[in-house]
Design a protein around this motif. Structure first.
Motif, PDB file in Angstrom:
ATOM      1  N   ILE A  10      46.790  42.132  29.211  1.00  0.00           N
ATOM      2  CA  ILE A  10      45.359  42.337  29.427  1.00  0.00           C
ATOM      3  C   ILE A  10      45.184  43.688  30.108  1.00  0.00           C
ATOM      4  O   ILE A  10      45.860  43.980  31.096  1.00  0.00           O
ATOM      5  CB  ILE A  10      44.767  41.223  30.312  1.00  0.00           C
ATOM      6  CG1 ILE A  10      44.952  39.849  29.658  1.00  0.00           C
ATOM      7  CG2 ILE A  10      43.291  41.486  30.603  1.00  0.00           C
ATOM      8  CD1 ILE A  10      44.673  38.678  30.585  1.00  0.00           C
ATOM      9  N   ILE A  11      44.296  44.499  29.584  1.00  0.00           N
ATOM     10  CA  ILE A  11      44.033  45.809  30.197  1.00  0.00           C
ATOM     11  C   ILE A  11      42.737  45.723  30.976  1.00  0.00           C
ATOM     12  O   ILE A  11      41.663  45.527  30.405  1.00  0.00           O
ATOM     13  CB  ILE A  11      43.948  46.914  29.124  1.00  0.00           C
ATOM     14  CG1 ILE A  11      45.269  46.984  28.356  1.00  0.00           C
ATOM     15  CG2 ILE A  11      43.644  48.263  29.773  1.00  0.00           C
ATOM     16  CD1 ILE A  11      45.242  47.937  27.186  1.00  0.00           C
ATOM     17  N   GLY A  12      42.848  45.846  32.294  1.00  0.00           N
ATOM     18  CA  GLY A  12      41.680  45.799  33.160  1.00  0.00           C
ATOM     19  C   GLY A  12      41.618  44.521  33.972  1.00  0.00           C
ATOM     20  O   GLY A  12      41.659  43.420  33.416  1.00  0.00           O
ATOM     21  N   ALA A  13      41.512  44.656  35.303  1.00  0.00           N
ATOM     22  CA  ALA A  13      41.461  43.504  36.201  1.00  0.00           C
ATOM     23  C   ALA A  13      40.065  43.303  36.763  1.00  0.00           C
ATOM     24  O   ALA A  13      39.886  42.904  37.911  1.00  0.00           O
ATOM     25  CB  ALA A  13      42.470  43.675  37.340  1.00  0.00           C
ATOM     26  N   GLY A  14      39.032  43.597  35.921  1.00  0.00           N
ATOM     27  CA  GLY A  14      37.676  43.257  36.293  1.00  0.00           C
ATOM     28  C   GLY A  14      37.400  41.795  35.992  1.00  0.00           C
ATOM     29  O   GLY A  14      38.317  41.011  35.712  1.00  0.00           O
ATOM     30  N   LEU A  15      36.140  41.391  36.047  1.00  0.00           N
ATOM     31  CA  LEU A  15      35.806  39.982  35.828  1.00  0.00           C
ATOM     32  C   LEU A  15      36.283  39.492  34.469  1.00  0.00           C
ATOM     33  O   LEU A  15      36.795  38.377  34.344  1.00  0.00           O
ATOM     34  CB  LEU A  15      34.294  39.770  35.948  1.00  0.00           C
ATOM     35  CG  LEU A  15      33.623  40.093  37.285  1.00  0.00           C
ATOM     36  CD1 LEU A  15      32.205  39.551  37.296  1.00  0.00           C
ATOM     37  CD2 LEU A  15      34.404  39.550  38.460  1.00  0.00           C
ATOM     38  N   SER A  16      36.142  40.318  33.437  1.00  0.00           N
ATOM     39  CA  SER A  16      36.542  39.912  32.084  1.00  0.00           C
ATOM     40  C   SER A  16      38.041  39.669  32.001  1.00  0.00           C
ATOM     41  O   SER A  16      38.495  38.660  31.462  1.00  0.00           O
ATOM     42  CB  SER A  16      36.138  40.977  31.062  1.00  0.00           C
ATOM     43  OG  SER A  16      34.749  41.147  31.022  1.00  0.00           O
ATOM     44  N   GLY A  17      38.816  40.614  32.517  1.00  0.00           N
ATOM     45  CA  GLY A  17      40.267  40.482  32.471  1.00  0.00           C
ATOM     46  C   GLY A  17      40.769  39.301  33.271  1.00  0.00           C
ATOM     47  O   GLY A  17      41.681  38.575  32.839  1.00  0.00           O
TER      48      GLY A  17
END
Length: 425
Positions: A10-17
């Motif tokens: 997964i690329i990105g540790a924001g809410l979506s990730g």
């Protein structure tokens, strides 16, 4: 091949990730997240500066967001509710208006505020009742117009549009002209009408921290930006490569995937300044809005009001959503001047200035829902992020969930399992 052995990145540790990782974990997989910065959260982070907690831009969580209720433990977040209204600064006058049905303390001030007509208040009540009967999915199937055009079509007076709707929703949509889709206006209005605007006592970043803390079998690589994504490989900025059976891009994807190049997203930006102040110019947990057209400042909020005890020093955020060519020093001078002129508020030390260039995706046709298959760029690469739907925390969580389900359906459907197993061997 065991589920935990599949390389799902997964690329990105924001809410979506983070939501995508949780869904994958719930189905027995062990994903890995590659995050370019040093912390989780994406656009929802909280910094500690001189003993103060500063959110990266003034934000609230709407407690009625369906996906927030699903993925977050509200009790553990120690949420502080804001009053359902606003203090309006206009033409040298300070007025407090709000929803007296949810907070009776706002009844008299709203009636005698001088903002809007009796007909306006009746229309707001009717709109609340109308939206209670509709689901979010229903709202996002409606014909679209701009929010400004919608308000005019509904017969709201120029006075209440200028002095309440425009400054209030400009702060939410991060654009001053209310060109945002009427679907988004009606969705957000419904969420406000049925729930509360809340902020965790420890700051909005606590939301991201809680999501990350709920992960047990996910490895997060911080300070690890990705340069390119192919079907079977992540190419990192430092030249290293990571094997990948599936990739969920929970970030802007245009620079990462070759066939998406030249498809850059448009973004809305804003400025947020944090100051200390000896006194609070607004009583209670309620947002302040400057309604004068000539003002650059859109909204102010005293974050110190989130404390349940007395504080020696007040903390105020000031948000600008209008485009400006002023530099940071000029903006600070303008803000201090406007706060004094319009609000009779004086601030002391500037703690931090955030220029948030990618605050919200600037979208035209907005949607609420997306099917897992619709997140698929190809059999191996999936997309997530609120830019797929609408600019909201709910959309971020929902899109992450759907992308993860897309990976799971593809994998467990058996279409390419043999191909992946042969690669693994």
């Amino acid at each position: 091949m065991d589920k935990k052995d599949y390389k799902i990145n997964i690329i990105g540790a924001g809410l979506s990730g983070l939501a995508a990782a949780k869904v994958l974990e719930n189905h027995g997989y062990h994903p890995e997240i590659y995050e370019a910065s040093d912390a989780v959260g994406g656009r929802i982070k909280t910094d500690h500066v001189k003993g103060h907690r500063l959110d990266r831009g003034f934000q609230v969580l709407l407690s009625q967001y369906p996906k927030a209720k699903q993925y977050l433990d509200f009790d553990k977040l120690n949420l502080k509710s804001l009053k359902p209204g606003a203090v309006i600064f206009s033409k040298g006058k300070k007025s407090r208006i709000g929803d007296p049905l949810r907070d009776s303390s706002l009844l008299l001030s709203s009636v005698f505020s001088g903002i809007g007509t009796l007909a306006d208040k009746w229309k707001i009540l009717k709109l609340n009742l109308e939206l209670k009967k509709l689901s979010p999915e229903d709202i996002f199937q409606e014909k679209e117009t701009t929010t400004m055009e919608y308000l005019k079509q509904k017969g709201f007076s120029e006075d209440i549009i200028t002095n309440f709707f425009r400054p209030f929703f400009s702060g939410i949509f991060l654009e001053p002209d209310l060109r945002t889709s009427s679907r988004m206006f009606r969705f957000v209005f419904k969420m406000f009408g049925e729930g509360e605007a809340v902020i965790p006592a420890a700051g909005m970043g606590d939301i991201s921290q809680q999501l990350a803390g709920n992960l047990n079998n996910t490895k997060i690589h911080f300070n690890t930006p990705v340069e390119q994504v192919t079907d079977s490989t992540l190419i990192l900025k430092d030249g290293r490569e990571a094997k990948s059976h599936f990739t969920i891009i929970a970030a802007e994807a245009s620079s990462l995937v070759s066939n998406l190049r030249n498809q850059q997203m448009d973004w809305k930006s804003c400025h947020c300044f944090y100051f200390t102040s000896k006194t609070a110019g607004i009583d209670g947990r309620i947002i302040g809005l400057i309604a004068d057209d000539s003002a650059l400042v859109n909204n102010i909020f005293y974050h110190s009001s989130l404390n349940d005890s007395e504080v020696d020093q007040h903390l105020i955020s000031v948000t600008i959503v209008k485009e400006t060519e002023l530099d940071a020093k000029q903006l600070e001078f303008r803000i201090r001047k406007e706060l004094k002129e319009y609000c009779d508020i004086e601030v002391d030390e500037l703690l931090k200035h955030y220029e948030i260039k990618k605050a919200l995706p600037d979208l035209n046709s907005l949607q609420y829902e997306i099917m897992p298959t619709e997140t698929r760029l190809n059999n191996r690469i999936f997309l997530a992020g609120d830019q797929l739907l609408n600019g909201s925390q709910n959309a971020a969580l929902l899109s992450g969930e759907r992308a993860a389900l897309g990976v799971i359906e593809t994998l467990e459907g058996g279409a390419i399992t043999a191909e992946i197993t042969s690669e693994y061997r």
